[in-house]
Design an enzyme around this catalytic site. Sequence first.
Site, PDB file in Angstrom:
ATOM      1  N   THR A  23      10.308   0.664  12.412  1.00 14.93           N
ATOM      2  CA  THR A  23      10.678   0.116  11.343  1.00 14.93           C
ATOM      3  C   THR A  23      10.292  -0.947  10.582  1.00 14.93           C
ATOM      4  O   THR A  23      10.797  -1.917   9.960  1.00 14.93           O
ATOM      5  CB  THR A  23      12.243  -0.504  11.839  1.00 14.93           C
ATOM      6  N   GLU A  24       8.848  -1.007  10.439  1.00 17.45           N
ATOM      7  CA  GLU A  24       8.168  -2.098   9.604  1.00 17.45           C
ATOM      8  C   GLU A  24       8.842  -2.134   8.035  1.00 17.45           C
ATOM      9  O   GLU A  24       9.075  -3.089   7.705  1.00 17.45           O
ATOM     10  CB  GLU A  24       6.636  -1.743   9.539  1.00 17.45           C
ATOM     11  N   GLU A  37      -2.040   0.701  21.927  1.00 19.65           N
ATOM     12  CA  GLU A  37      -2.521  -0.159  21.062  1.00 19.65           C
ATOM     13  C   GLU A  37      -2.945  -1.843  21.505  1.00 19.65           C
ATOM     14  O   GLU A  37      -2.614  -2.618  21.096  1.00 19.65           O
ATOM     15  CB  GLU A  37      -1.988  -0.464  19.855  1.00 19.65           C
ATOM     16  N   HIS A  50       1.186  -5.696  22.347  1.00 20.01           N
ATOM     17  CA  HIS A  50       2.336  -6.054  21.571  1.00 20.01           C
ATOM     18  C   HIS A  50       3.107  -7.074  22.092  1.00 20.01           C
ATOM     19  O   HIS A  50       4.390  -6.922  22.193  1.00 20.01           O
ATOM     20  CB  HIS A  50       3.058  -4.750  21.278  1.00 20.01           C
ATOM     21  N   ARG A  71      10.885  -4.639  14.679  1.00 17.93           N
ATOM     22  CA  ARG A  71      10.469  -5.036  13.495  1.00 17.93           C
ATOM     23  C   ARG A  71      11.481  -5.239  12.566  1.00 17.93           C
ATOM     24  O   ARG A  71      11.489  -6.162  11.566  1.00 17.93           O
ATOM     25  CB  ARG A  71       9.738  -3.807  12.994  1.00 17.93           C
ATOM     26  N   ASP A  80       8.162  -6.681  21.019  1.00 24.39           N
ATOM     27  CA  ASP A  80       6.851  -6.460  20.209  1.00 24.39           C
ATOM     28  C   ASP A  80       6.312  -7.787  19.966  1.00 24.39           C
ATOM     29  O   ASP A  80       6.771  -8.626  19.946  1.00 24.39           O
ATOM     30  CB  ASP A  80       7.075  -5.263  19.015  1.00 24.39           C
ATOM     31  N   TYR A 104       6.609  11.250  13.342  1.00 23.01           N
ATOM     32  CA  TYR A 104       6.889   9.976  13.215  1.00 23.01           C
ATOM     33  C   TYR A 104       7.655   9.938  11.693  1.00 23.01           C
ATOM     34  O   TYR A 104       7.412  10.349  10.779  1.00 23.01           O
ATOM     35  CB  TYR A 104       5.609   9.359  12.772  1.00 23.01           C
ATOM     36  N   PHE A 105       9.030   9.351  12.058  1.00 16.29           N
ATOM     37  CA  PHE A 105      10.086   9.559  10.923  1.00 16.29           C
ATOM     38  C   PHE A 105      10.047   8.497  10.053  1.00 16.29           C
ATOM     39  O   PHE A 105      10.662   8.209   9.030  1.00 16.29           O
ATOM     40  CB  PHE A 105      11.301   9.759  11.416  1.00 16.29           C
ATOM     41  N   ASP A 106       8.918   7.393  10.373  1.00 19.91           N
ATOM     42  CA  ASP A 106       8.530   6.183   9.422  1.00 19.91           C
ATOM     43  C   ASP A 106       7.525   6.687   8.223  1.00 19.91           C
ATOM     44  O   ASP A 106       7.313   6.084   7.449  1.00 19.91           O
ATOM     45  CB  ASP A 106       8.140   5.087  10.103  1.00 19.91           C
TER      46      ASP A 106
HETATM   47  C1  TNX Z   1       1.774   3.049  16.093  1.00 19.32           C
HETATM   48  S1  TNX Z   1       3.240   4.577  18.071  1.00 19.32           S
HETATM   49  C2  TNX Z   1       2.533   2.176  16.815  1.00 19.32           C
HETATM   50  C3  TNX Z   1       3.741   1.250  16.458  1.00 19.32           C
HETATM   51  C4  TNX Z   1       3.536   1.208  14.853  1.00 19.32           C
HETATM   52  C5  TNX Z   1       3.461   2.825  14.334  1.00 19.32           C
HETATM   53  C6  TNX Z   1       3.627   2.513  12.946  1.00 19.32           C
HETATM   54  C7  TNX Z   1       2.863   3.562  19.029  1.00 19.32           C
HETATM   55  C8  TNX Z   1       3.013   3.423  20.381  1.00 19.32           C
HETATM   56  N1  TNX Z   1       2.527   2.296  18.350  1.00 19.32           N
HETATM   57  O1  TNX Z   1       3.521  -0.129  16.949  1.00 19.32           O
HETATM   58  O2  TNX Z   1       5.177   0.729  14.656  1.00 19.32           O
HETATM   59  O3  TNX Z   1       2.443   3.107  14.707  1.00 19.32           O
HETATM   60  O4  TNX Z   1       3.855   4.242  12.523  1.00 19.32           O
END
Ligand code: TNX
Length: 500
Positions: A440-441, A297, A234, A132, A161, A388-390
């Site tokens: 890192t979005e 996802e 992804h 990202r 990704d 999740y440190f984001d």
């Molecule tokens: C979910 S955690 C995702 C990522 C995103 C993140 C944002 C995971 C395996 N997939 O693609 O960046 O949430 O918090």
Amino acid sequence: GTFVLTGNTKIVLKTDSAGVKKACDFFLGVINRSTGLNIGYAKSASLAITVEIDPKIDHPEGYYLKVAPQGITVRAQTATGVFYAFQTLRQLFPPEIESRTVVPNFTWRVPAAEISDAPRFAYRGLMLDVVRHFFPIDFLKRYIDLMALYKYNYLHLHLTDDQGWRIEINAYPQLQNVSAWRRETMVGHLSEEPRRYDGIRYGGYYKQSELKDLVKYAADRHITIIPEIEIPGHATAALAAYPELSCTSNPVEVAREWGIFSNLYCPKEETFLFLTGVLSEVMNIFPGKYIHVGGDECVKDQWKQSEYCQILKLQNGLQSDEELQTWFIRRIASYVNARGRQIIGWDEILDGGEVSGATIMSWRGEQGGITAARKGHDAIMAPHRYCYFDYYQWRNRTEEPLAQGGYIPLSMVYMYNPIPKDLTDEQAKHVLGAQGNLWTEYIADGRQAEYMAYPRACALAEINWTPTESKSYDGFLSRLRMHGKRLDILNVNYARHFLK
Ligand code: TNX
């Protein structure tokens, strides 16, 4: 009392292990830079740092460290244990020991201590998303240096990704030419309407030679790098270069925005040829036992609409598209296993059945890890509510730079116990440890990455290392307050909320 480091101090090595020598060299690099004392080795010395291998230290990563006015003793079963003893010793010195330049007229005192220590978990990880946003190799080295100080041992690099492909693959040059670049990047949060874009072409990738050098740099710090190649979702960036690997073959562009996309690889022979070709180069660069193959996802609409996929399901007796995903991953896993490696997958990979030998990274919550451990799989815990440190680290978002969402204060990371309550002792042995994920979005550069990761990564380091009985948040906070000066000297842009 105290030990005082002077120009007369020498390291006395009681072993000829090359690994131990390397761990000592690393330590000397740190202390000679700041003290300017040019300390080296000797057969004997009056004020010695004596280093020996001791098979009686029962944990392979454990160590014994004794500091007395007359000298320092380090004992461990392995070079890794010696390395960790030195990281502890670094932290016993005044913070100035971390200075990049010589600190003149300084007395280098270490308080007397006797420490027997070993980690609670074998897997102590951080993930960095370099897709990202793309981070230069120098930043990765800095990230690794800090990880080493806190005795982390795995760096998971999220290399592919929808928004980019960051690893050079010789057999597929369009990954570098096309997939590594996006036309522009969205501005603001994903939830904002209307969408805005910056109009600036963005991207980059790591050369194989750079990654090989990085692998070595990490190994010198007892850190293994785990590469992640996302399969089957992804995958937009790869499909922008090779649209024939999707079920529709429709042209797509490298994603300009965050979120979840419906582009995914079609489970056809051409795709397996591509992915195994990619993985063979990946395994050539990264010698560690784990290869991460993603799996999160994964929107399966294109598979649902594909006649090819529906026939493939019938031919293989697959009842659902989740089973098709698992079937896909199983094939990839058998390729990886045949080359002596093991796969890690996000917890979704078990939704459609078994993938034997897979280690599960539990992110949607703890359930993926619980299910995996019950079935006899190893699990790495990275539940998004704690790891999740984001996510925001401060309750008032308006006082913070834009972030993903959520709220994970330092205390919450510290409270986390990677062993879920519902597991038996036997099942709990499958929990290898915990990992902090830095997506890192909303993190455009190294300064911001450090701000989001630290000090939460300090809390996670303690979770992975310290037995629950010895943990105390107040104790952690008071140590962290003193520790801040060390991070200042290291020029780390850590978040300072804990000082309020
Ligand atoms: C979910 S955690 C995702 C990522 C995103 C993140 C944002 C995971 C395996 N997939 O693609 O960046 O949430 O918090």
